[in-house]
Design a protein around this motif. Structure first.
Motif, short mmCIF file in Angstrom:
data_model
loop_
_atom_site.label_atom_id
_atom_site.label_comp_id
_atom_site.label_asym_id
_atom_site.label_seq_id
_atom_site.Cartn_x
_atom_site.Cartn_y
_atom_site.Cartn_z
N ARG A 34 -8.70 -49.76 -15.35
CA ARG A 34 -8.61 -48.37 -15.78
C ARG A 34 -9.58 -47.50 -14.98
O ARG A 34 -10.72 -47.88 -14.75
N ILE A 54 -8.29 -37.11 -16.31
CA ILE A 54 -7.37 -38.06 -15.67
C ILE A 54 -7.72 -39.47 -16.13
O ILE A 54 -8.88 -39.89 -16.09
N THR A 56 -6.05 -43.10 -15.41
CA THR A 56 -5.00 -43.78 -14.67
C THR A 56 -5.35 -45.25 -14.46
O THR A 56 -6.31 -45.76 -15.05
N VAL A 69 2.28 -44.78 -8.98
CA VAL A 69 1.74 -44.17 -10.20
C VAL A 69 1.12 -42.81 -9.87
O VAL A 69 1.35 -41.83 -10.58
N GLU A 70 0.34 -42.74 -8.79
CA GLU A 70 -0.29 -41.48 -8.44
C GLU A 70 0.76 -40.42 -8.11
O GLU A 70 0.65 -39.26 -8.55
N LEU A 73 2.40 -39.16 -11.32
CA LEU A 73 1.50 -38.28 -12.06
C LEU A 73 1.43 -36.91 -11.40
O LEU A 73 1.44 -35.87 -12.08
N GLN A 109 -2.22 -39.10 -17.69
CA GLN A 109 -2.53 -40.47 -18.10
C GLN A 109 -1.41 -41.42 -17.68
O GLN A 109 -0.23 -41.08 -17.74
N ALA A 110 -1.81 -42.62 -17.25
CA ALA A 110 -0.88 -43.72 -16.99
C ALA A 110 -1.40 -44.94 -17.73
O ALA A 110 -2.59 -45.27 -17.63
N LEU A 124 3.86 -42.75 -18.59
CA LEU A 124 3.09 -41.65 -18.02
C LEU A 124 3.09 -40.49 -19.00
O LEU A 124 4.10 -40.20 -19.63
#
Length: 247
Positions: A34, A54, A56, A69-70, A73, A109-110, A124
């Motif tokens: 995390r 943030i 993630t 993921v980035e 987001l 958030q992820a 997400l």
């Protein structure tokens, strides 16, 4: 410790390990670290300081998933289809805080929702407040197939020619959702908030999940509705390898 007790403890440990390998995802789960931070507008003091929060994930064994993921987001920060995509989470934060007015905030958030059968389901979330009565939340899914090392879209999940059948099941799930929430008792509700398709589809362990944005099939107060399609209904529609326990 007596030999018999040592043997019992060793046997118990073996059985627990064996049982764990049979659970969803088994012992070969993808590890994630995390990464979370919150920054206020530089030089600002007080309760109304603009902020960016943030939360993630970092995947040491799947660097391509980090980039995915980035990117997803960052796409959730776009307020129009033609808005440019920020270069990174850090650059988004800097630009947002540089122009933010008192009270503005942005949350991204992820998180891993679940893992099973070499699939990782990432949820997400976003929330953007730039004034007004309330902010705008967002939701999304990433279905990451570790065998293929790629994210899956609906076409990847379904057998050829089964998309219409899938959405028919989704409409039935919508009717069940209306009944479960006693919304079917209001004759005007379904007219005001009719069924829609969504791109937020997740391969959950217990059912296929359909997540909706606010103002889609429910008013803002209804949050993010989630429909469930049980896997037995998907025989002949979903590719066999995406049924839990078959992957």
């Amino acid at each position: 410790m007596p030999i018999a007790r040592l043997l019992a403890v060793a046997s118990l440990g073996f059985l627990l390990s064996a049982c764990q390998s049979l659970l969803p995802g088994g012992t070969d789960k993808l590890e994630a670290q995390r990464q979370a931070w919150e920054h206020l507008k530089p030089g600002c003091q007080g309760q109304d300081c603009p902020l960016v929060n943030i939360d993630t994930l970092n995947f040491a064994d799947e660097p391509q998933l980090d980039a995915l993921v980035e990117r997803r987001l960052l796409q959730m920060t776009q307020d129009s289809p033609d808005a440019p995509l920020p270069a990174s989470l850090q650059s988004y934060e800097q630009d947002f805080l540089a122009s933010a007015e008192p009270g503005w905030s942005s949350y991204l958030q992820a998180k891993i929702r679940e893992q099973h059968d070499n699939l990782v389901l990432i949820e997400l979330s976003s929330y953007l407040y730039t004034g007004g009565a309330h902010g705008m939340p967002g939701r999304g899914f990433i279905n990451y197939d570790r065998k293929l090392a790629k994210p899956l879209n609906l076409k990847d999940m379904l057998l050829p020619g089964q998309e219409a059948a899938f959405w028919k099941l989704a409409e039935q799930a919508h009717k069940r959702w209306l009944a479960a929430n006693k919304l079917d008792q209001d004759p005007d509700y379904a007219k005001t908030w009719p069924f829609e398709r969504t791109t937020n589809i997740g391969l959950g362990y217990g059912a296929m999940l359909l997540k909706y944005d606010v103002y889609s099939i429910a008013p803002y107060s209804g949050g993010h509705p989630e429909l469930h399609i049980p896997y037995p209904q998907l025989n002949g529609i979903l590719k066999p390898q995406y049924f839990p326990g078959r992957g």
